[in-house]
Scaffold this active site. Structure first.
Site, PDB file in Angstrom:
ATOM      1  N   GLY A  85       4.961  -0.987   2.851  1.00 15.07           N
ATOM      2  CA  GLY A  85       4.136   0.184   2.582  1.00 15.07           C
ATOM      3  C   GLY A  85       4.927   1.472   2.518  1.00 15.07           C
TER       4      GLY A  85
ATOM      5  CG  HIS B 235      -0.224  -0.098   2.526  1.00  9.22           C
ATOM      6  ND1 HIS B 235       0.266   0.986   3.192  1.00  9.22           N
ATOM      7  CD2 HIS B 235       0.086  -1.180   3.288  1.00  9.22           C
ATOM      8  CE1 HIS B 235       0.830   0.608   4.322  1.00  9.22           C
ATOM      9  NE2 HIS B 235       0.743  -0.711   4.404  1.00  9.22           N
ATOM     10  CG  ASP B 236      -0.435   4.207   1.261  1.00 10.21           C
ATOM     11  OD1 ASP B 236      -1.345   4.841   0.698  1.00 10.21           O
ATOM     12  OD2 ASP B 236      -0.616   3.529   2.293  1.00 10.21           O
TER      13      ASP B 236
END
Length: 269
Positions: free
Chosen positions: A143, A125-126
């Protein structure tokens, strides 16, 4: 909406709401979610899942058992709708996973164009990835990782959350990347140690010998000087104002970051 020129295997599921572009090919046993956009010429070979609010750019090919656009693997994920964007002409091999962003991380995972993701690599994520990047087999990006253009990560390497890897750096196989890696750097080991510069990659990219020598001089001044890394970098900035690669390194060092800088010398800030 499914373009008339798209070829969808009857054993695949395209949920209502998905946007399937011209000349897309979806092989058997694939599942495309209702908020997915597949750009022109995208190919899902077989047993591919594309889900979430995910855009896949023109000409990207995705191989068997990849799961693209799954929810972030984060205990902080609040269930809000976040996104994943994959650029053009990427190759995503077997078992690759890429997750959407988290609300606290800005809500967007972004992957650029012309990237190669080998089997079982993971983009969490991200993450923010540039272009012409190679993730070898079993590479793991935690992340909020940033990977700039033309980075190569060797097989089985792992990157700590919030870490930055500068353009055209090389990460050796099985390395543990716990701290930021400067542009053109070469990191190996567990824990990862900055062993020098990716001279081979610089040469292959067409960088002139004089420019490479300038980067080498700057590297020694930054990491072998008496002061801290950041102080040494600031002190030589005026001397290298005409060297674009050196300025990439100096700007990278000067930028704010959640992680320390990888160094040939452990414990030097």
């Amino acid at each position: 909406m499914i373009a008339a020129s798209a070829k969808i295997h009857p054993l695949s599921v395209i949920e209502d709401g998905a946007v399937i572009g011209e000349n897309v090919v979806v092989g058997p046993f694939c599942h495309v979610g209702p908020k997915v956009v597949l750009g022109e010429g995208v190919e899902l070979l077989t047993h591919v899942v594309v889900t979430g609010r995910t855009d896949i750019g023109r000409g990207t090919r995705i191989f068997a058992n990849a799961v693209i656009g799954g929810d972030p693997q984060s205990v902080h994920h609040d269930g809000a709708e976040t996104t994943l964007s994959v650029g053009e002409m990427c190759v995503i091999r077997e078992g690759v996973t890429m997750n959407t962003g988290t609300t606290e991380g800005g809500g967007r995972t972004v992957v650029g164009s012309n990237n190669l993701f080998l089997a079982n690599s993971h983009v969490a994520h991200d993450c923010q990835l540039g272009n012409h990047i190679i993730l070898s087999n079993n590479v793991m990006l935690a992340g909020h990782v940033t990977v700039e253009d033309r980075v190569i990560l060797g097989g089985g390497s792992a990157v700590h959350q919030f870490t930055r890897i500068g353009r055209q750096a090389f990460i050796g196989g099985l390395s543990a990347v716990s701290y930021d890696v400067i542009p053109y750097g070469m990191l190996n080991g567990n824990p990862g140690i900055l062993g020098g510069l990716n001279v081979v990659g610089m040469s292959r990219a067409g960088m002139e010998k004089a420019t490479i020598h300038a980067v080498r001089r700057a590297f020694k001044q930054i990491f072998d000087g008496e002061g801290s890394i950041r102080a040494n970098a600031a002190a030589i900035r005026a001397d290298y104002a005409d060297s674009v690669p050196v300025m990439h390194i100096l700007d990278f060092i000067a930028a704010e970051s959640d992680r320390a800088l990888s160094s040939p010398n452990r414990g030097k800030g």
